[in-house]
Design a protein around this motif. Structure first.
Motif, short mmCIF file in Angstrom:
data_model
loop_
_atom_site.label_atom_id
_atom_site.label_comp_id
_atom_site.label_asym_id
_atom_site.label_seq_id
_atom_site.Cartn_x
_atom_site.Cartn_y
_atom_site.Cartn_z
N SER A 1 0.84 -1.19 0.00
CA SER A 1 0.00 0.00 0.00
C SER A 1 0.88 1.24 0.00
N PHE A 2 0.31 2.34 -0.49
CA PHE A 2 1.01 3.63 -0.53
C PHE A 2 -0.05 4.71 -0.28
N LYS A 3 -0.08 5.23 0.96
CA LYS A 3 -1.06 6.24 1.35
C LYS A 3 -0.32 7.41 1.98
N GLY A 4 -0.58 8.61 1.45
CA GLY A 4 0.11 9.79 1.97
C GLY A 4 1.59 9.66 1.72
N ASN A 5 2.37 9.62 2.78
CA ASN A 5 3.81 9.43 2.64
C ASN A 5 4.28 8.12 3.28
N ILE A 6 3.37 7.15 3.40
CA ILE A 6 3.69 5.85 4.00
C ILE A 6 3.60 4.76 2.94
N LEU A 7 4.70 4.07 2.73
CA LEU A 7 4.78 2.96 1.78
C LEU A 7 4.97 1.67 2.57
N ALA B 1 7.74 2.27 5.33
CA ALA B 1 8.69 3.34 5.03
C ALA B 1 7.99 4.68 4.97
N THR B 2 8.66 5.70 5.49
CA THR B 2 8.22 7.07 5.33
C THR B 2 8.98 7.61 4.14
N VAL B 3 8.26 8.17 3.17
CA VAL B 3 8.91 8.61 1.93
C VAL B 3 8.58 10.06 1.64
N GLU B 4 9.41 10.65 0.79
CA GLU B 4 9.18 11.99 0.28
C GLU B 4 9.01 11.86 -1.23
N THR B 5 7.94 12.43 -1.77
CA THR B 5 7.65 12.30 -3.20
C THR B 5 8.23 13.47 -3.97
N ASP B 6 9.00 13.14 -5.02
CA ASP B 6 9.54 14.14 -5.95
C ASP B 6 8.74 13.99 -7.24
N ARG B 7 7.64 14.73 -7.32
CA ARG B 7 6.74 14.60 -8.46
C ARG B 7 7.38 15.06 -9.78
N ASP B 8 8.25 16.04 -9.74
CA ASP B 8 8.89 16.53 -10.96
C ASP B 8 9.73 15.45 -11.63
N ASN B 9 10.45 14.66 -10.83
CA ASN B 9 11.32 13.61 -11.36
C ASN B 9 10.70 12.22 -11.28
#
Length: 110
Positions: A49-55, A80-88
């Protein structure tokens, strides 16, 4: 087995921390050789699952102990806590926890 499980958890955490580059993501399974000669293989994680910033994901793991011919297979789960880089179109892993790891014959503590 508890000490062995702790070692695997530490190794898995380190492995996920270093697996964020494109080149590293293409090479599965990851192989780690322990100080005692054991060979640990971590297979490509499968997202659950991937919700918000939790994978949340799970992965297979095999451990071939030194002197043995057959590996022992198990599974571990990560959050995992993640940060999304939408541009890349990438995610950067900020932290990883391994809340559960299972091997055959292992029983849950009462």
């Amino acid at each position: 087995m508890k000490i062995f499980t702790r070692i695997i958890v530490l190794l898995c955490s380190a492995l996920f921390a270093f697996s964020t580059s494109k080149a590293a993501q293409d090479e599965w399974p990851k192989t780690i050789t322990g100080a005692d000669g054991s060979i640990i293989k971590i297979y490509e994680p499968q997202p659950e699952s991937f919700k918000g910033n939790i994978l949340k994901a799970r992965a297979a793991i095999s451990v071939l102990e030194n002197g043995k011919s057959d590996p022992t297979f198990g599974t571990f789960w990560t959050v995992a806590t993640v940060e999304t880089d939408r541009d890349n179109r990438r995610i950067n892993i900020q932290s990883v926890k391994i809340p559960n790891i299972k091997f055959p014959g292992q029983t849950d503590p009462a």
